[in-house]
Each structure stands twice: as C-alpha cells, then as structure tokens.
Design a protein around this motif. Structure first.
Motif, short mmCIF file in Angstrom:
data_model
loop_
_atom_site.label_atom_id
_atom_site.label_comp_id
_atom_site.label_asym_id
_atom_site.label_seq_id
_atom_site.Cartn_x
_atom_site.Cartn_y
_atom_site.Cartn_z
N LYS A 97 0.82 -1.22 0.00
CA LYS A 97 0.00 0.00 0.00
C LYS A 97 0.85 1.27 0.00
N ASN A 134 -8.43 -5.45 -1.10
CA ASN A 134 -7.32 -6.09 -0.40
C ASN A 134 -7.31 -7.61 -0.56
N ASP A 159 4.11 -3.48 8.82
CA ASP A 159 2.74 -3.39 9.35
C ASP A 159 2.41 -4.65 10.14
N GLY A 181 -22.62 -7.19 7.81
CA GLY A 181 -22.57 -5.74 7.64
C GLY A 181 -21.25 -5.26 7.08
N GLY A 200 -17.90 -2.88 7.71
CA GLY A 200 -17.15 -2.25 8.79
C GLY A 200 -15.69 -2.57 8.69
N ARG A 204 -11.96 -3.11 11.51
CA ARG A 204 -11.63 -3.35 12.94
C ARG A 204 -11.54 -2.05 13.73
N GLY A 249 -10.85 -1.95 6.74
CA GLY A 249 -11.65 -2.99 6.08
C GLY A 249 -12.07 -2.51 4.70
N ASN A 284 -21.67 -6.84 12.60
CA ASN A 284 -20.39 -6.27 12.12
C ASN A 284 -20.65 -5.12 11.15
N ASN A 340 1.36 2.67 5.47
CA ASN A 340 0.67 1.57 6.15
C ASN A 340 1.54 0.97 7.26
N1 LIG Z 1 -17.71 -5.79 8.46
C1 LIG Z 1 -16.58 -5.78 9.13
N2 LIG Z 1 -16.55 -5.39 10.42
C2 LIG Z 1 -15.40 -5.41 11.12
N3 LIG Z 1 -14.22 -5.79 10.60
C3 LIG Z 1 -14.19 -6.17 9.32
C4 LIG Z 1 -15.34 -6.18 8.52
N4 LIG Z 1 -15.00 -6.60 7.27
C5 LIG Z 1 -13.67 -6.85 7.32
N5 LIG Z 1 -13.18 -6.60 8.54
C6 LIG Z 1 -11.82 -6.78 9.02
O1 LIG Z 1 -10.96 -5.95 8.29
C7 LIG Z 1 -9.68 -6.56 8.21
C8 LIG Z 1 -9.16 -6.33 6.84
O2 LIG Z 1 -8.99 -4.97 6.77
P1 LIG Z 1 -7.99 -4.29 5.79
O3 LIG Z 1 -8.41 -4.62 4.41
O4 LIG Z 1 -7.88 -2.86 6.19
O5 LIG Z 1 -6.74 -5.13 6.09
P2 LIG Z 1 -5.37 -4.81 6.65
O6 LIG Z 1 -5.14 -5.79 7.75
O7 LIG Z 1 -5.21 -3.37 6.96
O8 LIG Z 1 -4.59 -5.21 5.40
P3 LIG Z 1 -3.08 -5.32 5.21
O9 LIG Z 1 -2.52 -5.84 6.48
O10 LIG Z 1 -2.99 -6.29 4.09
O11 LIG Z 1 -2.67 -3.94 4.93
C9 LIG Z 1 -9.84 -8.01 8.57
O12 LIG Z 1 -9.20 -8.17 9.80
C10 LIG Z 1 -11.34 -8.19 8.73
O13 LIG Z 1 -11.68 -9.02 9.78
#
Ligand SMILES: Nc1ncnc2c1ncn2[C@@H]1O[C@H](COP(=O)(O)OP(=O)(O)OP(=O)(O)O)[C@@H](O)[C@H]1O
Ligand SMILES: O=C(O)[C@H](O)CO
Length: 535
Positions: free
Chosen positions: A83, A140, A238, A414, A416, A418, A455, A486, A510
């Motif tokens: 990223k 992602n 990260d 839903g 969202g 984290r 997410g 969620n 990131n």
């Molecule tokens: N509806 C939701 N509510 C809460 N958390 C969610 C939801 N949908 C996805 N997630 C969480 O978002 C996370 C993925 O988010 P994101 O795409 O920002 O990943 P990231 O960990 O930042 O990616 P990377 O580490 O590859 O940069 C996963 O941990 C997933 O459980």
C-alpha cells in the motif's frame, strides 16, 4: 454523571447543532479535533518521503542503504508491492536517477487516482518514469490484476545477473498484491482460503505462515528468482514486532515453510476438512518442518525495516505534547480480539478517572487491567508503566497512545472494519462506565488505520466518547444491533451525519492502526500544566 462527564465547567453547550446534539460541549468537540490532529501527525511521520530519505542515498557510485554500502557495479532494478510502495518508488527514482534501469510496482486498485485527488503528487510517478505501475487487489484480496503484476515482477527478477542490484520495496498489503499460488492451486482457491481465514479471526502471523507455504514468490521465493543478483529490500512494517519474514509474507526473506504449523492453523479455524485437493497436495509436497523452500542466494540478500508503528507513535506523542497533553505510549503491539481490546481501554479510562479521586484507583481494577495483558499482547511491564503515569498525572490532560492490529471475528454481514468496530465497542464500554466514574472526565477515543482504509470501507476509523450511545439511541440507532452484524461503518455513517468517522482517503502508507485515548485536564488550563510539569 453524564453531564459531569461532558458538560464540565467552562464548556458551552452547542444547542444549535443539528441532529439534536445539544449535550455536546465545545470541549468535547475540541477533543475530537485534537484527536484527529494527533492521528494526522502519526500518519505524516511514516509517509514514504521521510522514511526513504532516512534510509536510501547515493554517494558517488555507492548506494547507501540503511547504513550499509553497496556498489551497483551494473544496474539497479526496482520492484515493489504494498500500500505504501508507490510513494516509496517515487522517492527511490528521484534518489537513484540514471542508476535506475527499470522497475515494476504492484499497488492497490485506485491508489493513483486517490493520491491525485488528495493533491499528493509527490507520491506519484511522472510520465517519463522508468517504473511501471500496476494496480490490483481490489478490497485487499488477490485478483487477476495483482497476479499479472506478480508475473511481471517475477519476470523482471528472473532476468537479472550478478551485475545487477534489485531494490525491493515492501509494505503492508503486499501479500495480496503479489499472488503467485503454487500450482495446481488456483487464484480462486487462494482467494477463498484467505477470505475464510481472515473472517474467522486468523492473525496476520497465521495467515502469512500459510501464504508463504502456498506461494512461489513468498517466503523468499522472489529472492530466489533474482539470484545471482544482489537483492536489497526496504521494508515498511505493518506487523507487530516487525518480523521481515512475515511482512507481506517475506518474499525476500529465505525462510523455510512449516507444513506442520500450516496444518495446525487450518485445524484451529475448522478449515482442514474442507480444503481443496490442490492445497492438500502442495502442503503434503512440502515434507517435514523446515523443508520445501531453498535458501539459494541468502548471502546476497539484505532486508532492512525502515519504518514501523513505533515511529508513528513517537510523532503522535510529540504532537499530543504540543497540544498540552501528557503523552503515554502503552504499546505498538496491541492485538487480540476487538472485544478484549475495547474492554482494556474501558478499564484504563476508569482507572484514570479513579486516579483523580481522593481514594485513588481500586486494587481490583489494577488487577483486572494487568490480567488482560496476555489477551491483548501487552506485557505487564508496559501496563504497569501506563498505570503509573495515569496515577501520577492526576488532574492533567493525558493522551494514551497505542498501535497494533486487533482482530474481528466476522459473524454478521454488515460493512465495517476493525477500527470502527473497536471505536463502537469502546463507546459502549464508556457508556457503561459513566455511572460508576467517581470523578468527571472528558474523554474521547480514536482508532484509525494508518493506510486510511479500514476494512472494505472508505473510512480510516472512527471517534468514540461517552455520549455516543445516548446520542445514537436518540437517533433510533442501537449500537448492539450494529455490532452483532459487524456493521460499524453503516452505524457511524448514519450517526449524526457521519461526523465521528475519520475519512482521510488512502494515505499512501501503512503501519497498522493507531489508538488514542484523550483525557481532558480537570481545569481549562490543565493542558498547559501537563505540558510544563511532566515528561
Ligand atoms: N464488516 C466488518 N466489520 C469489522 N471488521 C471487518 C469487517 N469486514 C472486514 N473486517 C476486518 O478488516 C480486516 C481487513 O482490513 P484491511 O483490508 O484494512 O486489512 P489490513 O489488515 O489493513 O490489510 P493489510 O494488512 O494487508 O494492509 C480483517 O481483519 C477483517 O476481519
Ligand atoms: O501484506 C500482508 O501480508 C500484510 O499487510 C502484512 O504485512
């Protein structure tokens, strides 16, 4: 008590605010603004320009990387995935000048347009650039576009000789942007496995242990392709504790796959029996622990971690101090389930509040906080330090900072992320704690992803405070219902016109997430007291 919390002496009620927000005080709104500023400082500190300039330089014919000197007797080639690598590549090209022959970077879908719109032209490559930019990995997840980018990267690396130096730029999100599943595993099978593991709350360590075992480029595969060229990787971390072999699944870190561990992870998340035959075959073909990934050329590889969450927290602390808060860093490594993490922050706020009372904090509260350490990845030492500062600070303004990457087990359908889910859960904790607080306390909590994308949403995170729950109920929104599904993004979008959302757009960096707890000083001028009187 609610009025004590948020309508402290000196506050002005915003009776003309829309959404019936009469109970919000100016001091509360100031706290939000300050939180956003501190978060902004955290992100700025880890933007590519700053970190690359600190670790890459050309001195005559020698390339200095992270304090080590390389002689690019032939040519420098560049690849990157993640990223943050677009901005990293732009800086690298400016530093390398004509030493750079060509490059390929794999970056998130839409990032160039997002950076253009955000007027971050310095992170973009010019029309005459020698580096090809390929976008992919929507949401992602590894996709066709990312797989084509991975092929282009592999092709570039495979054509190098001992006369060449390959500069590899790596940052979070790199795993999804460099998919090269070991045949006969298909892209769809890999996508599905990644999605299921993430949804069941697998940690990034678990996810990437599997990715390394199932990929041709991860776990050192890219470095093997580049042999016999010199490989130098600049890595923006990260992952908690900055392990190069796990960040983007370590394509330049020769590290043996561990099939036993892979099977154990699949078992843990109930996926062992439903695995496609291709994945079984590849895992079985790896043999015992420590086999399956050759170490060819490891002497020619240098991996340097050039930035991490710790840097972001340092900058955030400095900004908080300028704003008059006493900063205290809990940890750059907070992990575990969001429920547990939100409980910890709820307890810490309670502790801070009790610390302001005559009686001081209850022993049982201290025990409860210390007992949470293992669940949230924070050692006793760090918790004890934080509790000490909270006690000593007494009535001063305080900013508790931490970083890391909690996990969410998806149960609902839903939308969202984290950070937003954590903020909403903290709001529930704060609302529950309101009635038991012995002393008035203005407090706000902010959780944001430094990449600007929480997410699959267009928000980086959200802000919570003790009023959120009552405000939501007045607007017909039940936090518990949204949490069950969620659906934190929908919740925050609907609540009060979305004004608690943090929407930075993709930031071009990131280093995981940043959490802030801002606690007002007891007196209007207490910020100055904290800044002057403590360190
Ligand atoms: N509806 C939701 N509510 C809460 N958390 C969610 C939801 N949908 C996805 N997630 C969480 O978002 C996370 C993925 O988010 P994101 O795409 O920002 O990943 P990231 O960990 O930042 O990616 P990377 O580490 O590859 O940069 C996963 O941990 C997933 O459980
Ligand atoms: O890409 C990945 O694997 C994660 O962001 C961790 O680095």
């Amino acid at each position: 008590m609610a009025s004590g919390l948020c309508g402290a002496a000196g506050s002005v009620l915003l009776s003309s605010a829309p959404w019936g927000l009469g109970r919000r005080s100016r001091r509360m709104m100031t706290l939000w603004t300050q939180g956003r500023e501190v978060f902004g400082a955290a992100v700025s500190a880890v933007l590519p320009e700053n970190m690359m300039r600190g670790s890459l330089a050309l001195r005559g014919e020698r390339l200095l990387v992270d304090g080590r000197s390389f002689a690019p007797t032939g040519n420098v080639h560049l690849v990157g995935f993640g990223k943050a690598v677009l901005g990293m590549a732009a800086v690298a090209e400016r530093i390398l000048g004509d030493h750079l022959v060509r490059g390929v970077v794999s970056v998130p879908h839409g990032i160039q347009e997002a950076l253009r719109q955000a007027s971050k032209g310095e992170m973009l490559l010019g029309p005459d650039s020698r580096i090809t930019v390929l976008e992919g990995a929507r949401h992602n997840l590894p996709d066709r576009e990312a797989m084509e980018a991975a092929s282009a990267i592999r092709e570039l690396a495979s054509g190098l000789t001992e006369q060449d130096l390959l500069l590899v730029l790596i940052s979070g999100g790199g795993s999804a942007l460099l998919p090269a599943p070991t045949p006969p595993i298909t892209l769809e099978e890999k996508q599905s496995l990644t999605r299921q593991l993430a949804a069941r709350g697998a940690t990034i360590q678990e996810l990437n242990t599997l990715r390394k075992a199932l990929s041709q480029l991860k776990g050192g595969g890219l470095a093997r392709c580049a042999h016999p060229a010199q490989v130098v990787s600049l890595i923006l971390s990260d992952v908690i504790a900055d392990p190069p072999e796990l960040i983007a699944s370590g394509p330049t870190v020769p590290s043996p796959a561990d099939p036993g561990e892979c099977w154990a992870i699949l078992e843990r998340y109930g996926l062992r029996s439903s695995l496609p035959q291709s994945v079984r075959d590849v895992l079985s073909g790896l043999g015992g622990a420590g086999t399956g990934q050759g170490q060819a050329g490891s002497g020619l590889v240098h991996n340097a971690v050039i930035g991490s969450n710790t840097l972001a927290l340092e900058a955030a602390s400095a900004r908080a101090r300028e704003l008059g808060f006493l900063p205290v860093v809990l940890s750059p490594a907070v992990c575990g389930e969001v429920q547990a993490v939100s409980r910890l922050y709820g307890l810490l706020v309670r502790f801070a509040s009790q610390a302001r009372s005559e009686e001081g904090p209850e022993g049982s509260l201290r025990e409860a906080i210390l007992g949470m350490g293992p669940e949230v990845g924070v050692p006793d030492r760090d918790l004890l330090h934080t509790l000490k500062v909270l006690e000593e600070c007494r009535g001063g303004a305080l900013c508790l900072l931490s970083g890391g990457e909690p996990t969410v087990q998806l149960r609902g359908k839903g939308k969202g992320g984290r950070n937003q889910e954590l903020a909403l859960r903290v709001a529930v904790e704060l609302a529950q704690g309101v009635s038991s607080l012995p002393a008035p306390l203005g407090v706000a909590f902010l959780s944001g992803g430094t990449d600007g994308q929480d997410g699959p949403t267009d928000a980086a995170g959200a802000i919570a405070d003790p009023l959120l729950v009552s405000e939501a109920r007045e607007q017909g929104l039940d936090p518990a219902e949204f949490l069950d599904n969620n659906d934190s993004y929908t919740f925050f979008t609907r609540l009060s016109g979305g004004d608690r959302l943090i929407q930075t757009g993709l930031t071009g960096t990131n280093v995981m997430d940043v959490h802030l707890v801002l606690i007002q000083g007891e007196e209007a001028g207490s910020g100055a007291h904290a800044a002057a009187g403590r360190s």
